[in-house]
Design an enzyme around this catalytic site. Structure first.
Site, PDB file in Angstrom:
ATOM      1  CD  GLU A  82      -2.851   1.286   2.335  1.00  0.00           C
ATOM      2  OE1 GLU A  82      -2.746   0.490   3.277  1.00  0.00           O
ATOM      3  OE2 GLU A  82      -3.707   2.170   2.297  1.00  0.00           O
ATOM      4  CB  ALA A 104       0.974  -2.108  11.507  1.00  0.00           C
ATOM      5  CD  GLU A 151      -2.613  -1.843  10.686  1.00  0.00           C
ATOM      6  OE1 GLU A 151      -3.181  -2.004   9.581  1.00  0.00           O
ATOM      7  OE2 GLU A 151      -2.155  -0.739  11.057  1.00  0.00           O
ATOM      8  CD  GLU A 211      -6.104   3.476   6.753  1.00  0.00           C
ATOM      9  OE1 GLU A 211      -6.225   3.360   7.987  1.00  0.00           O
ATOM     10  OE2 GLU A 211      -5.538   2.616   6.036  1.00  0.00           O
TER      11      GLU A 211
HETATM   12 ZN    ZN Z   1      -5.318   1.880   8.687  1.00  0.00          ZN
END
Ligand code: ZN
Length: 858
Positions: free
Chosen positions: A120, A264, A300, A322
């Site tokens: 990502e 992470a 996560e 997010e």
């Molecule tokens: Zn995230």
């Protein structure tokens, strides 16, 4: 490569092809890994005339075949266009890549002898030719072959199907096969291989399925996994209990990696973590580390539904996953620990990072409409303000409707690459509300200023609010937004006459009246920080002191104390005033009151940051002087220590934890109060208590706070040496050692010390954690970074220039240290500008840093 082209949301077009499945074979080699891909493509008949374009970057192509033949290939910026039939076809391709030389830490790279990936946002294109965009989802089967290296463990996404290892016979290639049944975009692909040890456990899901859990670490770290494993199991349970979300694979793996650009990554079934965000032990990690690790593991893990099962159509929609996942992890932490403490911590962080971003040259909407380099948009605005928007939405529709809307979201969009429009639609369909005004929060940048006046007349009490959002780059005009304003009213005797009610402001100016009041009440406005705005309210000192003592809303009680501190500090900085006794007395009353939560008292002892003071002064039309800000903070800390000496001596003694160390909310709150007292007493006792604590500490929270106190008091030399000797084998603790020396240094020494530390044998520019521990610490040191000589600016610029060719992403991120440069005096502005221009003039500067610096320069 650094083409620097701007990409616009409005130009979104689908790929034009559908992938049935992807087979990848990796023949691992440190400098020459072969990646063989076999992919079945077919035309997306809903979309006509799309050229067949695949992304790719730095790939050495060995062969490309379409249905067994070599196709015609046209090189384009960032990829290739290939002549393919307008019919289903088989793609076969072999490329060679060099993980060893990959210092950018995107794609496949090596960290301490282990192979790992970070894809990502756009790292998969560094692994093979592929439509590297989140709206292209496919099932992956991955075969990993290790021919040369000692890689007993090889992992990828999904479920391990086959595992073949023969370590004794060199000629036998070891291999594993992984298959991920869930279609996913390439950014969720992951591969790990190396000499790793597992900390294993099991989890039984709500429908009774058993999942194998493992945290994989390098030998030597296996005793630092237990806490992370507990956090994982709690997260899995919580997501079932609160959101009804069950895990969906037979295994779940977490891997700790030392070289990682961020915290992470939520790769499907194979989360990869910066080792600093998963490894923990009482001796080496602080209470804050433990809390952060628990939150990141949860974050996560929660992405498995909000991000993976439902992903983003394009990177403009990043906040879809997010913002929601940050909101979910904050709910989780609030449930696991103390909700008020979590909220106060989050608002402090939001004001520190997001408000600063929203009020400077890098301001952008929660859903941006253009970017050059998407890595530059993993920001506090997308993440933290994005989470605030979810919180506001929940406040506006209510808890039950929120739950229904989320159920509908999971139901309707499972398997989709979705948009913010899809997200808002589920709320509209659930509640019948029109959310078009709410959508402005996603589209318009900048922090609204919310001012309030009140009026009491004949039993009616009226609050009149005005909202106004200053211009941000590219957005001159702002429309009024819907703002949920949580308000409570108190009687002058301290009773609450009006419980929290949410006023829904939709106009630029709007009044709300409460009837039937006997006396003029004291308002408690924006309870629990119900909207990410700057509240402008003329509250006098006595009222703030009253609210600090009486408000039933813990957030606003803390806020009242913060207002008092801010008011005092501003008067000290502006007029050379002495610290106000009203503030000192109100805080003292709270401190002495043992019925109050120790964690809350420790928070109340906190002071506004140097950066917040600078921004506030700037907003009031003044030029902030970092030295004056630092001096005022020092003076106030000294005065408080002297005024509270007896109290803090008592608190320090009384709030020592005697039980065995546990990283829970209760113990860490107790320690934070005792340590706050210790660092205040440190100003009076010549470092005596701190030295004693340093000598006897059996956990890192105690040891590090003592080290910081000793360094601040100017007598830390011995402790610094001993700390290094004790911990030189532990890289995460040594990161703390680097930071502490810079953060606690006198401002005039900070840059010199940071410069000296960059010469230390343990300093390496290639490790992002170490780089941040050193240069990042300098940027956080306020007056130390901004010292008038410009030494801080120069040192950072030198290091950014050195880092950019190796790791553009971390370089660009750290350029934000300069984002508020226009606040300062012309001398400092000229010094910063010269450094920004010097970095920008570096030949072959990355696209990441070029975009950042150009925007910062404005
Ligand atoms: Zn995230």
């Amino acid at each position: 490569m650094a083409d620097g082209e701007t990409i616009y949301l409005k130009d979104y077009k689908p790929f034009g092809w559908i992938i049935d499945d992807v087979h990848l074979t990796f023949r691992l080699h440190p400098t020459a890994t072969r990646v063989i891909s076999r992919i079945r493509f077919r035309p997306d008949y809903d979309v006509h005339d799309r050229p067949f374009f695949l992304h790719g970057e730095g790939l050495k192509t060995i062969s490309i075949k379409v249905d067994g033949h070599e196709p015609k290939i046209y090189e384009e910026p960032g990829g290739i266009e290939v002549d393919v039939p307008h019919a289903p076809f088989n793609w076969e391709c072999e490329v060679e890549i060099n993980p060893q030389d990959n210092t950018a830490l995107e794609g496949l790279y090596m960290s301490n002898g282990m192979y790992c990936t970070q894809c990502e946002a756009e790292g998969f294109r560094k692994i093979t030719w592929y439509p590297d965009r989140p709206d292209v989802m496919a099932q992956f089967t991955v075969r990993i072959e290790s021919t040369q290296e000692h890689t007993p463990v090889m992992l990828s996404n999904g479920n391990g199907l086959l595992y073949h290892t023969d370590l004794t016979q060199d000629q036998t290639p070891n291999y594993t096969i992984y298959q991920d049944p869930w279609p996913k975009p390439a950014y969720l692909f992951a591969l790990v291989a190396g000499d790793l040890i597992a900390h294993e456990d099991k989890f039984t899901t709500m429908s009774g399925k058993e999942v194998d859990l493992a945290i994989w670490v390098r030998p030597g770290d296996e005793d630092k996994c237990a806490f992370g494993m507990e956090a994982l199991k709690k997260s899995m349970k919580w997501d079932e209990d609160i959101y009804g979300r069950e895990y969906d694979l037979d295994e779940f793996n977490i891997v700790a990696v030392d070289d990682f650009n961020m915290g992470a990554m939520e790769n499907k079934g194979l989360n990869i973590f910066n080792s600093s965000c998963v490894l923990a032990s009482p001796e080496t990690s602080t209470d804050m580390n433990f809390e952060r690790i628990e939150a990141i593991i949860a974050h996560e893990y929660f992405h498995n539904w909000t991000g993976n099962r439902i992903t983003c159509r394009d990177w403009f929609q990043l906040c879809l996953k997010e913002g929601l996942t940050v909101f979910r992890d904050a709910q989780f932490t609030a449930d696991m620990r103390s909700a008020p403490v979590k909220r106060i911590d989050d608002v402090i962080a939001l004001r520190g990072r997001q408000f600063r971003e929203d009020n400077g040259p890098l301001a952008h909407p929660v859903r941006p409409d253009s970017f050059v380099e998407i890595n530059n948009f993993y920001t506090a605005t997308v993440y933290e303000k994005g989470a605030e928007l979810i919180g506001m939405l929940k406040t506006l529709v209510g808890d039950d409707a929120y739950t229904k809307a989320l159920d509908l979201y999971f139901d309707r969009h499972d398997g989709d690459a979705a948009t913010i429009e899809d997200w808002l639609k589920v709320f509209e369909d659930t509640t019948g509300r029109d959310l078009s005004q709410f959508k402005r929060w996603y589209e318009q940048a900048g922090t609204p200023r919310l001012s309030v006046k009140d009026d009491f007349n004949d039993g009616s009490y009226t609050l009149t609010f005005k909202q106004q959002t200053p211009p941000t780059p590219g957005q001159e005009m702002k429309d009024p937004r819907v703002i949920p304003i949580a308000v409570g009213l108190l009687n002058p005797n301290g009773d609450e006459v009006q419980d929290t009610t949410v006023l829904e402001m939709t106009e630029a100016e709007q009044s709300f009246t409460f009837e039937g009041l006997a006396t003029k009440p004291v308002p408690s406005i924006l309870r629990d920080f119900s909207a990410p705005v700057i509240l402008e309210q003329d509250t006098d000192t006595a009222t703030n002191a009253f609210l600090l003592a009486n408000d039933t809303d813990p957030f606003n009680r803390w806020q009242a104390g913060d207002n008092l501190a801010l008011e005092t500090l501003l008067a000290m900085i502006r007029d050379g005033a002495a610290p106000s006794s009203a503030y000192l007395d109100a805080l003292h009353t709270l401190l002495r009151d043992d019925t109050q939560d120790p964690a809350f008292r420790a928070l109340a002892l906190g002071l506004p940051s140097q950066d917040e003071l600078a921004q506030t002064l700037f907003d009031q039309g003044q030029t902030p002087d970092p030295d004056a800000i630092y001096e005022a903070l020092e003076t106030l800390k000294q005065v408080r220590a002297e005024a509270y000496q007896d109290t803090i001596t008592r608190l320090h003694a009384q709030y020592q934890v005697t039980a065995a160390y546990a990283p829970n909310a209760e113990q860490s709150g107790t320690r934070s109060l005792a340590n706050a007292a210790m660092s205040m007493l440190n100003r009076l006792d010549g470092g005596h208590l701190a030295q004693e604590q340093f000598d006897h500490a059996d956990n890192m929270t105690q040891q590090l706070s003592a080290l910081g106190a000793l360094i601040s008091a100017g007598n830390g030399a011995d402790a610094v040496t001993r700390f290094y000797e004790q911990w030189q084998h532990d890289r995460l603790v040594i990161d703390k050692w680097f930071s502490a020396q810079i953060i606690h240094a006198a401002p005039s020494d900070a840059a010199t010390i940071a410069a000296r530390l960059t010469e230390h044998p343990d300093f390496t520019i290639k490790n992002p954690n170490r780089f941040r521990a050193t240069l990042g610490a300098l940027t956080m040191s306020g007056a130390g970074f901004h010292q008038r000589s410009g030494a801080g600016y120069q040192l950072l610029a030198d290091n950014l220039i050195a880092l950019d060719p190796l790791n553009p992403q971390t370089t660009a991120r750290m350029c934000t240290a300069f984002e508020s440069w226009k606040r300062y005096d012309t001398t400092r502005q000229d010094l910063i500008k010269a450094q920004l221009e010097r970095i920008l003039a570096t030949p072959d500067l990355s696209r990441d840093s070029t975009e950042m610096l150009t925007r910062i320069l404005g």
